[in-house]
Write a protein that holds these residues in place. Sequence first.
Motif, PDB file in Angstrom:
ATOM      1  N   TYR A   1       6.660  11.300  72.611  1.00 19.37           N
ATOM      2  CA  TYR A   1       5.909  11.721  71.393  1.00 19.37           C
ATOM      3  C   TYR A   1       4.892  10.738  70.855  1.00 19.37           C
ATOM      4  CZ  TYR A   1       9.041   7.751  69.867  1.00 19.37           C
ATOM      5  OH  TYR A   1       9.967   6.487  69.774  1.00 19.37           O
ATOM      6  N   LEU A   2       4.295  11.328  69.912  1.00 23.09           N
ATOM      7  CA  LEU A   2       3.028  10.401  69.430  1.00 23.09           C
ATOM      8  C   LEU A   2       3.541  10.055  67.887  1.00 23.09           C
ATOM      9  CD1 LEU A   2      -0.065   9.581  68.805  1.00 23.09           C
ATOM     10  CD2 LEU A   2      -0.162  11.960  67.800  1.00 23.09           C
ATOM     11  N   GLU A   3       3.523   8.847  67.711  1.00 22.29           N
ATOM     12  CA  GLU A   3       3.670   8.139  66.350  1.00 22.29           C
ATOM     13  C   GLU A   3       2.488   7.742  65.662  1.00 22.29           C
ATOM     14  OE1 GLU A   3       6.996   5.586  64.247  1.00 22.29           O
ATOM     15  OE2 GLU A   3       6.319   4.663  66.431  1.00 22.29           O
ATOM     16  N   LEU A   4       2.505   8.262  64.474  1.00 20.22           N
ATOM     17  CA  LEU A   4       1.113   7.616  63.671  1.00 20.22           C
ATOM     18  C   LEU A   4       2.010   6.838  62.523  1.00 20.22           C
ATOM     19  CD1 LEU A   4      -0.394  11.432  62.904  1.00 20.22           C
ATOM     20  CD2 LEU A   4      -1.125   9.406  64.523  1.00 20.22           C
ATOM     21  N   GLY A   5       1.314   5.639  62.666  1.00 19.54           N
ATOM     22  CA  GLY A   5       1.877   4.687  61.655  1.00 19.54           C
ATOM     23  C   GLY A   5       3.235   4.406  62.271  1.00 19.54           C
ATOM     24  N   GLY A   6       4.359   3.728  61.466  1.00 25.34           N
ATOM     25  CA  GLY A   6       5.487   3.513  61.827  1.00 25.34           C
ATOM     26  C   GLY A   6       5.773   2.178  62.525  1.00 25.34           C
TER      27      GLY A   6
ATOM     28  N   TYR B   1      -0.933   3.824  65.536  1.00 28.54           N
ATOM     29  CA  TYR B   1      -0.426   5.013  66.299  1.00 28.54           C
ATOM     30  C   TYR B   1      -0.032   4.258  67.580  1.00 28.54           C
ATOM     31  CZ  TYR B   1      -4.127   4.494  69.749  1.00 28.54           C
ATOM     32  OH  TYR B   1      -4.890   3.970  71.069  1.00 28.54           O
ATOM     33  N   GLY B   2       0.673   5.459  68.397  1.00 28.71           N
ATOM     34  CA  GLY B   2       1.422   4.826  69.771  1.00 28.71           C
ATOM     35  C   GLY B   2       1.953   6.143  70.624  1.00 28.71           C
ATOM     36  N   PHE B   3       1.707   6.057  71.719  1.00 24.21           N
ATOM     37  CA  PHE B   3       2.343   7.076  72.733  1.00 24.21           C
ATOM     38  C   PHE B   3       3.663   6.490  73.033  1.00 24.21           C
ATOM     39  CE2 PHE B   3      -2.164   7.920  72.917  1.00 24.21           C
ATOM     40  CZ  PHE B   3      -2.246   9.286  72.597  1.00 24.21           C
ATOM     41  N   ASN B   4       4.893   7.174  72.927  1.00 23.54           N
ATOM     42  CA  ASN B   4       6.169   6.611  73.053  1.00 23.54           C
ATOM     43  C   ASN B   4       7.151   7.537  74.135  1.00 23.54           C
ATOM     44  OD1 ASN B   4       6.069   4.165  71.049  1.00 23.54           O
ATOM     45  ND2 ASN B   4       5.586   5.981  69.602  1.00 23.54           N
ATOM     46  N   TYR B   5       8.016   6.705  74.622  1.00 24.16           N
ATOM     47  CA  TYR B   5       9.061   7.568  75.441  1.00 24.16           C
ATOM     48  C   TYR B   5      10.449   6.793  74.825  1.00 24.16           C
ATOM     49  CZ  TYR B   5      12.078   8.074  79.183  1.00 24.16           C
ATOM     50  OH  TYR B   5      13.224   8.702  79.889  1.00 24.16           O
TER      51      TYR B   5
ATOM     52  N   SER C   1      13.399   2.984  72.505  1.00 23.43           N
ATOM     53  CA  SER C   1      12.065   3.656  72.691  1.00 23.43           C
ATOM     54  C   SER C   1      10.977   2.478  73.136  1.00 23.43           C
ATOM     55  CB  SER C   1      11.660   4.593  71.540  1.00 23.43           C
ATOM     56  OG  SER C   1      11.345   3.690  70.476  1.00 23.43           O
ATOM     57  N   ALA C   2       9.901   2.828  73.883  1.00 27.66           N
ATOM     58  CA  ALA C   2       9.108   1.952  74.065  1.00 27.66           C
ATOM     59  C   ALA C   2       7.533   2.776  74.199  1.00 27.66           C
ATOM     60  CB  ALA C   2       9.245   1.358  75.387  1.00 27.66           C
ATOM     61  N   GLY C   3       6.659   2.133  73.814  1.00 28.81           N
ATOM     62  CA  GLY C   3       5.166   2.626  73.424  1.00 28.81           C
ATOM     63  C   GLY C   3       4.018   2.005  74.106  1.00 28.81           C
ATOM     64  N   PHE C   4       3.053   2.737  73.955  1.00 22.96           N
ATOM     65  CA  PHE C   4       1.610   1.711  74.176  1.00 22.96           C
ATOM     66  C   PHE C   4       0.464   2.195  73.254  1.00 22.96           C
ATOM     67  CE2 PHE C   4      -2.488   1.279  76.243  1.00 22.96           C
ATOM     68  CZ  PHE C   4      -2.369  -0.020  76.609  1.00 22.96           C
TER      69      PHE C   4
ATOM     70  N   LEU D   1       5.306   8.682  61.064  1.00 17.53           N
ATOM     71  CA  LEU D   1       5.350  10.156  61.158  1.00 17.53           C
ATOM     72  C   LEU D   1       5.347  10.411  62.746  1.00 17.53           C
ATOM     73  CD1 LEU D   1       5.462  13.172  60.282  1.00 17.53           C
ATOM     74  CD2 LEU D   1       2.958  13.049  60.451  1.00 17.53           C
ATOM     75  N   SER D   2       6.375  10.936  63.473  1.00 16.29           N
ATOM     76  CA  SER D   2       6.264  11.251  64.786  1.00 16.29           C
ATOM     77  C   SER D   2       6.557  12.792  65.141  1.00 16.29           C
ATOM     78  CB  SER D   2       7.265  10.280  65.606  1.00 16.29           C
ATOM     79  OG  SER D   2       7.235   9.133  65.221  1.00 16.29           O
ATOM     80  N   PHE D   3       5.857  13.295  66.402  1.00 20.23           N
ATOM     81  CA  PHE D   3       6.327  14.389  66.719  1.00 20.23           C
ATOM     82  C   PHE D   3       6.013  14.387  68.134  1.00 20.23           C
ATOM     83  CE2 PHE D   3       2.040  14.440  64.669  1.00 20.23           C
ATOM     84  CZ  PHE D   3       1.166  15.036  65.883  1.00 20.23           C
ATOM     85  N   GLY D   4       6.858  15.514  68.881  1.00 20.46           N
ATOM     86  CA  GLY D   4       6.701  15.523  70.178  1.00 20.46           C
ATOM     87  C   GLY D   4       7.633  16.273  70.932  1.00 20.46           C
ATOM     88  N   LYS D   5       8.203  16.117  72.002  1.00 23.26           N
ATOM     89  CA  LYS D   5       8.971  16.846  72.668  1.00 23.26           C
ATOM     90  C   LYS D   5      10.337  16.092  73.303  1.00 23.26           C
ATOM     91  CE  LYS D   5       9.543  20.036  76.537  1.00 23.26           C
ATOM     92  NZ  LYS D   5       9.353  21.431  76.755  1.00 23.26           N
ATOM     93  N   SER D   6      11.515  16.639  73.246  1.00 27.77           N
ATOM     94  CA  SER D   6      12.776  16.072  73.870  1.00 27.77           C
ATOM     95  C   SER D   6      13.089  17.008  74.960  1.00 27.77           C
ATOM     96  CB  SER D   6      13.664  15.933  72.712  1.00 27.77           C
ATOM     97  OG  SER D   6      14.233  17.234  72.346  1.00 27.77           O
TER      98      SER D   6
END
Length: 187
Positions: free
Chosen positions: A39-44, A49-53, A68-71, A181-186
Amino acid sequence: MKPQHKNSFFLILVFTLLLSFDGLTQSKGDPFTAKKAIYLELGGSSGVYGFNYGTIFHQKGKLKLNASAGFSLLIRETSNSRIFWLPAIPLELTALYGKSNHHLEMGFGVLPYLDVVSFFDSESLVFKDKVVFDTAIPLRIGYRYQKPEGGFFFRIGYTPYFIAPIGGREDWTFMPIFGGLSFGKSF
């Protein structure tokens, strides 16, 4: 209270408790077969922003534990008009509580990142930039929409954070107004 009323009150209390326990056992949460999410997280917890798994590593009834971890790469322009691309790595542990698709999400994380500080060099009489290691500790309380079988993933949360006294700071700093705010796919 008369002895008869005490017994009646006690029986009603026991009967009510037994019914409520029976209701709790019938409303266990659906087991998640889709335990991973991107997922992509904006803020939080990611800062800007961050790309997370993320993955659910434990579930029992309505309770699920997620890691979760991201970059992220942050762009900083200094007073010297220098541009720095600085990495950040959001890490987070959360607990999800709820059945089916809707969950209360609570947790905390750590956000190590690089930052730039400007300082005045008294020898050369010039402002200089220095890249420093810094870290923040975000907290989270929010709502998470995730289907047990996978698909669209969404979450929104209140994420205040503490900035640790490193990177040139002497005291802890608390930032109470922050959200994500986060959105993506599980899957």
